[in-house]
Design a protein around this motif. Structure first.
Motif, PDB file in Angstrom:
ATOM      1  N   THR A   1     -24.180  28.961  94.565  1.00  0.00           N
ATOM      2  CA  THR A   1     -24.630  30.315  94.916  1.00  0.00           C
ATOM      3  C   THR A   1     -25.811  30.326  95.885  1.00  0.00           C
ATOM      4  O   THR A   1     -26.068  31.340  96.528  1.00  0.00           O
ATOM      5  CB  THR A   1     -25.035  31.090  93.644  1.00  0.00           C
TER       6      THR A   1
ATOM      7  N   GLY B   1     -20.767  33.510 101.476  1.00  0.00           N
ATOM      8  CA  GLY B   1     -21.184  34.107 100.212  1.00  0.00           C
ATOM      9  C   GLY B   1     -22.348  33.428  99.545  1.00  0.00           C
ATOM     10  O   GLY B   1     -22.730  33.799  98.427  1.00  0.00           O
ATOM     11  N   LEU B   2     -22.931  32.427 100.198  1.00  0.00           N
ATOM     12  CA  LEU B   2     -24.116  31.765  99.655  1.00  0.00           C
ATOM     13  C   LEU B   2     -25.365  32.540 100.023  1.00  0.00           C
ATOM     14  O   LEU B   2     -25.448  33.145 101.102  1.00  0.00           O
ATOM     15  CB  LEU B   2     -24.218  30.341 100.204  1.00  0.00           C
TER      16      LEU B   2
ATOM     17  N   SER C   1     -27.846  27.303  90.438  1.00  0.00           N
ATOM     18  CA  SER C   1     -26.780  27.119  91.422  1.00  0.00           C
ATOM     19  C   SER C   1     -26.191  25.718  91.300  1.00  0.00           C
ATOM     20  O   SER C   1     -26.875  24.727  91.532  1.00  0.00           O
ATOM     21  CB  SER C   1     -27.332  27.309  92.841  1.00  0.00           C
TER      22      SER C   1
ATOM     23  N   SER D   1     -19.437  23.914  99.133  1.00  0.00           N
ATOM     24  CA  SER D   1     -20.398  24.257  98.085  1.00  0.00           C
ATOM     25  C   SER D   1     -20.038  25.599  97.452  1.00  0.00           C
ATOM     26  O   SER D   1     -20.063  25.753  96.225  1.00  0.00           O
ATOM     27  CB  SER D   1     -21.811  24.294  98.662  1.00  0.00           C
ATOM     28  N   ARG D   2     -19.700  26.556  98.286  1.00  0.00           N
ATOM     29  CA  ARG D   2     -19.347  27.877  97.758  1.00  0.00           C
ATOM     30  C   ARG D   2     -18.062  27.813  96.943  1.00  0.00           C
ATOM     31  O   ARG D   2     -17.961  28.416  95.859  1.00  0.00           O
ATOM     32  CB  ARG D   2     -19.183  28.876  98.908  1.00  0.00           C
ATOM     33  N   GLU D   3     -17.068  27.080  97.446  1.00  0.00           N
ATOM     34  CA  GLU D   3     -15.797  26.957  96.721  1.00  0.00           C
ATOM     35  C   GLU D   3     -15.988  26.266  95.378  1.00  0.00           C
ATOM     36  O   GLU D   3     -15.251  26.536  94.420  1.00  0.00           O
ATOM     37  CB  GLU D   3     -14.788  26.194  97.567  1.00  0.00           C
TER      38      GLU D   3
END
Length: 306
Positions: free
Chosen positions: A204, A229-230, A152, A198-200
């Motif tokens: 993950t 979505g993480l 990730s 973080s997601r953008e």
């Protein structure tokens, strides 16, 4: 009124590392066994500690007198009695009197039978570590999640309030072997922004630490992370609770609760195990990053010479 911090400082933590009482157990041991089941609130711990320290006198006090001596309300004493398994204060007092009368009728408690809270705290942590050792008999989940955290980029590490120290430890180690580790130790919109960013950026996974007392803001942040979505791996205590319900993967470990502040031998080792799994997941990257760090550390003299 004393603050919650002052209240805990006046009370011994008596909720972890439960052991079966031996025959002829000391009054102090009997009382700790009596109060050892539930996780008591700071106010209830204060009542428990007063009873432990003043059993021969406190067992014969009215509810009004006991509340006044401890510095709590009468309803607090009633709720304490219910929390430790009694129908009310009269039933609790009857039990306390039986223990107190046994104390008065005995010639004295041998020194070797007297409870030592520091040793009890160590014993409780040893038990937590033994349980963790048994869990590590099958390391597959640790290895699998270590690989996922390693992959990730960025990797977000979150720990709020009392859990911040564990998150900081993990993030410090992870930054030596991972190119983008983002530490979150503040809740509210700061945590939400970190999760969304973080997601953008392609992340993950989030590794979250959730130690008692579990913070509402931690639960909200985990929910925000998952809604973005993480996926969430959680290191928490055996009490589990709502945080565990929201996480994708849970590593539940025992925490030491016999001293004023909880201790985290097992959660700390769990964190170290995940760091090792991350290290093993990409050995070439690990070696390259560690060598680079050592060169920088030597150049700028980060550390004292042994």
């Amino acid at each position: 009124m004393p603050s919650p911090q002052q209240t805990r400082a006046q009370a011994s933590a008596i909720t972890a590392g439960k052991t079966a009482p031996e025959a002829g157990a000391s009054p102090t041991s009997q009382l700790r066994e009596l109060f050892d089941g539930p996780r008591l609130s700071p106010g209830h711990r204060r009542i428990a500690q007063y009873l432990i320290e003043h059993i021969t006198e406190a067992a014969f006090l009215s509810i009004t007198d006991l509340a006044e001596r401890v510095g709590v309300s009468q309803p607090s004493v009633t709720r304490f009695a219910a929390a430790v398994g009694f129908s009310g204060y009269p039933a609790l007092r009857e039990k306390l009197q039986s223990i107190a009368l046994g104390t008065l009728g005995s010639p004295g408690t041998p020194a070797e039978q007297r409870a030592n809270e520091l040793q009890a705290a160590v014993d409780a942590e040893i038990e937590n570590l033994e349980n963790l050792r048994r869990d590590f008999a099958d390391p597959d989940q640790v290895i699998r999640i270590g690989r996922a955290l390693s992959a990730s980029t960025p990797l977000t590490v979150m720990g709020l309030r009392i859990s911040a120290s564990l998150a900081e430890y993990f993030a410090y180690g992870a930054r030596r072997i991972h190119p983008d580790v983002r530490l979150v130790t503040r809740g509210g919109t700061v945590a939400y922004d970190a999760m969304l960013q973080s997601r953008e950026a392609g992340g993950t996974w989030v590794l979250a630490f959730g130690m008692p007392r579990h913070a509402q803001e931690s639960l909200t942040a985990v929910r925000v992370a998952r809604s973005a979505g993480l996926r969430v791996a959680l290191i928490t205590d055996l009490g589990l609770g709502p945080l565990a319900d929201e996480a994708d993967v849970v590593f539940a470990t025992g925490t030491g609760s016999r001293l004023v502040f909880d201790s985290y031998a097992a959660p700390g080792l769990m964190a170290a195990a995940l760091l090792q799994a991350m290290t093993d997941a990409d050995p070439e990257r690990t070696q390259a990053r560690l060598e680079e760090y050592e060169q920088i550390a030597d150049q700028h003299q980060f550390f004292l010479k042994d």
